[in-house]
Motif scaffolding. Structure first.
Motif, PDB file in Angstrom:
ATOM      1  N   ASN A  30       0.811  -1.220   0.000  1.00  0.00           N
ATOM      2  CA  ASN A  30       0.000   0.000   0.000  1.00  0.00           C
ATOM      3  C   ASN A  30       0.848   1.276   0.000  1.00  0.00           C
ATOM      4  O   ASN A  30       0.335   2.368   0.228  1.00  0.00           O
ATOM      5  N   ARG A  31       2.131   1.133  -0.287  1.00  0.00           N
ATOM      6  CA  ARG A  31       3.050   2.286  -0.283  1.00  0.00           C
ATOM      7  C   ARG A  31       2.580   3.394  -1.215  1.00  0.00           C
ATOM      8  O   ARG A  31       2.666   4.585  -0.888  1.00  0.00           O
ATOM      9  N   ALA A  32       2.073   3.039  -2.377  1.00  0.00           N
ATOM     10  CA  ALA A  32       1.641   4.051  -3.351  1.00  0.00           C
ATOM     11  C   ALA A  32       0.458   4.857  -2.831  1.00  0.00           C
ATOM     12  O   ALA A  32       0.388   6.075  -3.020  1.00  0.00           O
ATOM     13  N   ILE A  33      -0.471   4.195  -2.173  1.00  0.00           N
ATOM     14  CA  ILE A  33      -1.633   4.891  -1.611  1.00  0.00           C
ATOM     15  C   ILE A  33      -1.178   5.840  -0.507  1.00  0.00           C
ATOM     16  O   ILE A  33      -1.605   6.999  -0.448  1.00  0.00           O
ATOM     17  N   LYS A  34      -0.293   5.360   0.349  1.00  0.00           N
ATOM     18  CA  LYS A  34       0.217   6.194   1.428  1.00  0.00           C
ATOM     19  C   LYS A  34       0.933   7.420   0.860  1.00  0.00           C
ATOM     20  O   LYS A  34       0.743   8.544   1.338  1.00  0.00           O
ATOM     21  N   GLU A  35       1.736   7.203  -0.165  1.00  0.00           N
ATOM     22  CA  GLU A  35       2.457   8.299  -0.807  1.00  0.00           C
ATOM     23  C   GLU A  35       1.469   9.341  -1.355  1.00  0.00           C
ATOM     24  O   GLU A  35       1.625  10.545  -1.135  1.00  0.00           O
ATOM     25  N   GLY A  36       0.451   8.872  -2.045  1.00  0.00           N
ATOM     26  CA  GLY A  36      -0.544   9.779  -2.625  1.00  0.00           C
ATOM     27  C   GLY A  36      -1.345  10.517  -1.572  1.00  0.00           C
ATOM     28  O   GLY A  36      -1.590  11.729  -1.692  1.00  0.00           O
ATOM     29  N   TYR A  37      -1.759   9.809  -0.527  1.00  0.00           N
ATOM     30  CA  TYR A  37      -2.532  10.455   0.530  1.00  0.00           C
ATOM     31  C   TYR A  37      -1.699  11.481   1.299  1.00  0.00           C
ATOM     32  O   TYR A  37      -2.218  12.528   1.684  1.00  0.00           O
ATOM     33  N   ASN A  38      -0.426  11.197   1.531  1.00  0.00           N
ATOM     34  CA  ASN A  38       0.423  12.189   2.200  1.00  0.00           C
ATOM     35  C   ASN A  38       0.494  13.476   1.384  1.00  0.00           C
ATOM     36  O   ASN A  38       0.360  14.574   1.930  1.00  0.00           O
ATOM     37  N   MET A  39       0.677  13.346   0.080  1.00  0.00           N
ATOM     38  CA  MET A  39       0.716  14.556  -0.744  1.00  0.00           C
ATOM     39  C   MET A  39      -0.664  15.191  -0.829  1.00  0.00           C
ATOM     40  O   MET A  39      -0.769  16.426  -0.845  1.00  0.00           O
ATOM     41  N   ALA A  40      -1.716  14.393  -0.864  1.00  0.00           N
ATOM     42  CA  ALA A  40      -3.076  14.941  -0.929  1.00  0.00           C
ATOM     43  C   ALA A  40      -3.361  15.820   0.287  1.00  0.00           C
ATOM     44  O   ALA A  40      -3.961  16.894   0.158  1.00  0.00           O
ATOM     45  N   VAL A  41      -2.939  15.379   1.463  1.00  0.00           N
ATOM     46  CA  VAL A  41      -3.122  16.190   2.671  1.00  0.00           C
ATOM     47  C   VAL A  41      -2.418  17.538   2.500  1.00  0.00           C
ATOM     48  O   VAL A  41      -2.990  18.597   2.797  1.00  0.00           O
ATOM     49  N   ASP A  42      -1.192  17.520   2.007  1.00  0.00           N
ATOM     50  CA  ASP A  42      -0.450  18.767   1.786  1.00  0.00           C
ATOM     51  C   ASP A  42      -1.145  19.657   0.755  1.00  0.00           C
ATOM     52  O   ASP A  42      -1.253  20.871   0.944  1.00  0.00           O
ATOM     53  N   THR A  59       5.396   6.765  -7.466  1.00  0.00           N
ATOM     54  CA  THR A  59       4.479   5.760  -8.015  1.00  0.00           C
ATOM     55  C   THR A  59       3.374   6.401  -8.850  1.00  0.00           C
ATOM     56  O   THR A  59       2.958   7.532  -8.587  1.00  0.00           O
ATOM     57  N   VAL A  60       2.905   5.659  -9.827  1.00  0.00           N
ATOM     58  CA  VAL A  60       1.812   6.125 -10.678  1.00  0.00           C
ATOM     59  C   VAL A  60       0.549   6.305  -9.839  1.00  0.00           C
ATOM     60  O   VAL A  60      -0.151   7.319  -9.964  1.00  0.00           O
ATOM     61  N   GLN A  61       0.248   5.346  -8.968  1.00  0.00           N
ATOM     62  CA  GLN A  61      -0.958   5.449  -8.156  1.00  0.00           C
ATOM     63  C   GLN A  61      -0.864   6.635  -7.192  1.00  0.00           C
ATOM     64  O   GLN A  61      -1.839   7.344  -6.985  1.00  0.00           O
ATOM     65  N   GLY A  62       0.298   6.864  -6.631  1.00  0.00           N
ATOM     66  CA  GLY A  62       0.480   8.012  -5.752  1.00  0.00           C
ATOM     67  C   GLY A  62       0.228   9.318  -6.485  1.00  0.00           C
ATOM     68  O   GLY A  62      -0.448  10.225  -5.977  1.00  0.00           O
ATOM     69  N   ARG A  63       0.751   9.431  -7.703  1.00  0.00           N
ATOM     70  CA  ARG A  63       0.527  10.636  -8.511  1.00  0.00           C
ATOM     71  C   ARG A  63      -0.955  10.790  -8.845  1.00  0.00           C
ATOM     72  O   ARG A  63      -1.495  11.900  -8.813  1.00  0.00           O
ATOM     73  N   ALA A  64      -1.613   9.680  -9.156  1.00  0.00           N
ATOM     74  CA  ALA A  64      -3.038   9.741  -9.494  1.00  0.00           C
ATOM     75  C   ALA A  64      -3.864  10.237  -8.303  1.00  0.00           C
ATOM     76  O   ALA A  64      -4.770  11.060  -8.469  1.00  0.00           O
ATOM     77  N   ILE A  65      -3.555   9.760  -7.111  1.00  0.00           N
ATOM     78  CA  ILE A  65      -4.278  10.204  -5.918  1.00  0.00           C
ATOM     79  C   ILE A  65      -4.019  11.689  -5.670  1.00  0.00           C
ATOM     80  O   ILE A  65      -4.956  12.447  -5.369  1.00  0.00           O
ATOM     81  N   ALA A  66      -2.777  12.115  -5.795  1.00  0.00           N
ATOM     82  CA  ALA A  66      -2.453  13.530  -5.610  1.00  0.00           C
ATOM     83  C   ALA A  66      -3.190  14.396  -6.636  1.00  0.00           C
ATOM     84  O   ALA A  66      -3.735  15.455  -6.295  1.00  0.00           O
ATOM     85  N   GLU A  67      -3.233  13.937  -7.883  1.00  0.00           N
ATOM     86  CA  GLU A  67      -3.965  14.673  -8.921  1.00  0.00           C
ATOM     87  C   GLU A  67      -5.456  14.723  -8.602  1.00  0.00           C
ATOM     88  O   GLU A  67      -6.116  15.740  -8.836  1.00  0.00           O
ATOM     89  N   MET A  68      -5.984  13.637  -8.057  1.00  0.00           N
ATOM     90  CA  MET A  68      -7.401  13.634  -7.661  1.00  0.00           C
ATOM     91  C   MET A  68      -7.676  14.692  -6.602  1.00  0.00           C
ATOM     92  O   MET A  68      -8.749  15.295  -6.592  1.00  0.00           O
ATOM     93  N   SER A  69      -6.716  14.928  -5.707  1.00  0.00           N
ATOM     94  CA  SER A  69      -6.938  15.936  -4.665  1.00  0.00           C
ATOM     95  C   SER A  69      -7.012  17.341  -5.268  1.00  0.00           C
ATOM     96  O   SER A  69      -7.825  18.161  -4.828  1.00  0.00           O
ATOM     97  N   VAL A  70      -6.192  17.618  -6.292  1.00  0.00           N
ATOM     98  CA  VAL A  70      -6.280  18.905  -6.992  1.00  0.00           C
ATOM     99  C   VAL A  70      -7.637  19.005  -7.682  1.00  0.00           C
ATOM    100  O   VAL A  70      -8.320  20.040  -7.611  1.00  0.00           O
ATOM    101  N   ASP A  71      -8.051  17.929  -8.333  1.00  0.00           N
ATOM    102  CA  ASP A  71      -9.337  17.908  -9.023  1.00  0.00           C
ATOM    103  C   ASP A  71     -10.502  18.012  -8.038  1.00  0.00           C
ATOM    104  O   ASP A  71     -11.535  18.621  -8.346  1.00  0.00           O
ATOM    105  N   TYR A  72     -10.353  17.453  -6.840  1.00  0.00           N
ATOM    106  CA  TYR A  72     -11.368  17.592  -5.789  1.00  0.00           C
ATOM    107  C   TYR A  72     -11.548  19.072  -5.440  1.00  0.00           C
ATOM    108  O   TYR A  72     -12.680  19.558  -5.313  1.00  0.00           O
ATOM    109  N   LEU A  73     -10.443  19.810  -5.301  1.00  0.00           N
ATOM    110  CA  LEU A  73     -10.528  21.245  -4.997  1.00  0.00           C
ATOM    111  C   LEU A  73     -11.242  22.018  -6.098  1.00  0.00           C
ATOM    112  O   LEU A  73     -11.864  23.044  -5.840  1.00  0.00           O
ATOM    113  N   ALA A  74     -11.162  21.508  -7.331  1.00  0.00           N
ATOM    114  CA  ALA A  74     -11.836  22.148  -8.468  1.00  0.00           C
ATOM    115  C   ALA A  74     -13.281  21.677  -8.610  1.00  0.00           C
ATOM    116  O   ALA A  74     -13.986  22.113  -9.523  1.00  0.00           O
TER     117      ALA A  74
END
Length: 101
Positions: A30-42, A59-74
Motif C-alpha cells: 500500500n506504499r503508493a496509496i500512502k504516498e498519494g494520501y500524504n501529498m493529498a493532505v499537503d 508511483t503512478v498510483q500516488g501521482r493519481a491520488i495527488a492529482e485527484m486531490s487537486v481535481d477535488y478542490l476544483a
C-alpha cells in the motif's frame, strides 16, 4: 459537482489523516496509496490548484491520488472518491479489519 467549502476541505483532510493511520497503510503493498494520501493532505492544506510537484512522487498510483486531490478542490471529484481508495489486503475502503492473505 461543486467546489468544496473550506469546512468540507478540512473534513477531507481529517478523513485522509485517519486513513493514513489505518494499520494496512504501512504494508509495502500500500506504499503508493500512502504516498498519494500524504501529498493529498499537503495539497488540500495549501489549497494547491495545480499539479506542480506531483511529478516528484515515485508511483503512478500516488501521482493519481495527488492529482485527484487537486481535481477535488476544483469540484471534479467528490470527497467519497478521494477518501475511499481501497487498500490491498482489506475487506472494504476505510475498514480497519483485514483479510487473510
Amino acid at each position: 459537482m461543486t467546489i468544496p467549502a473550506e469546512h468540507e476541505i478540512q473534513e477531507t483532510i481529517a478523513l485522509l489523516k485517519a486513513r493514513l493511520l489505518e494499520p494496512g497503510m504501512n504494508k509495502p503493498v500500500n506504499r503508493a496509496i500512502k504516498e498519494g494520501y500524504n501529498m493529498a493532505v499537503d495539497i488540500l492544506a495549501q489549497n494547491q490548484r495545480s499539479y506542480d510537484g506531483i511529478e516528484t512522487l515515485r508511483t503512478v498510483q500516488g501521482r493519481a491520488i495527488a492529482e485527484m486531490s487537486v481535481d477535488y478542490l476544483a469540484g471534479e471529484y467528490s470527497q467519497k472518491v478521494l477518501v475511499n481508495v481501497p487498500l490491498k489486503g482489506q475487506q472494504s475502503p476505510g475498514s480497519a479489519e483485514q483479510t487473510t492473505e
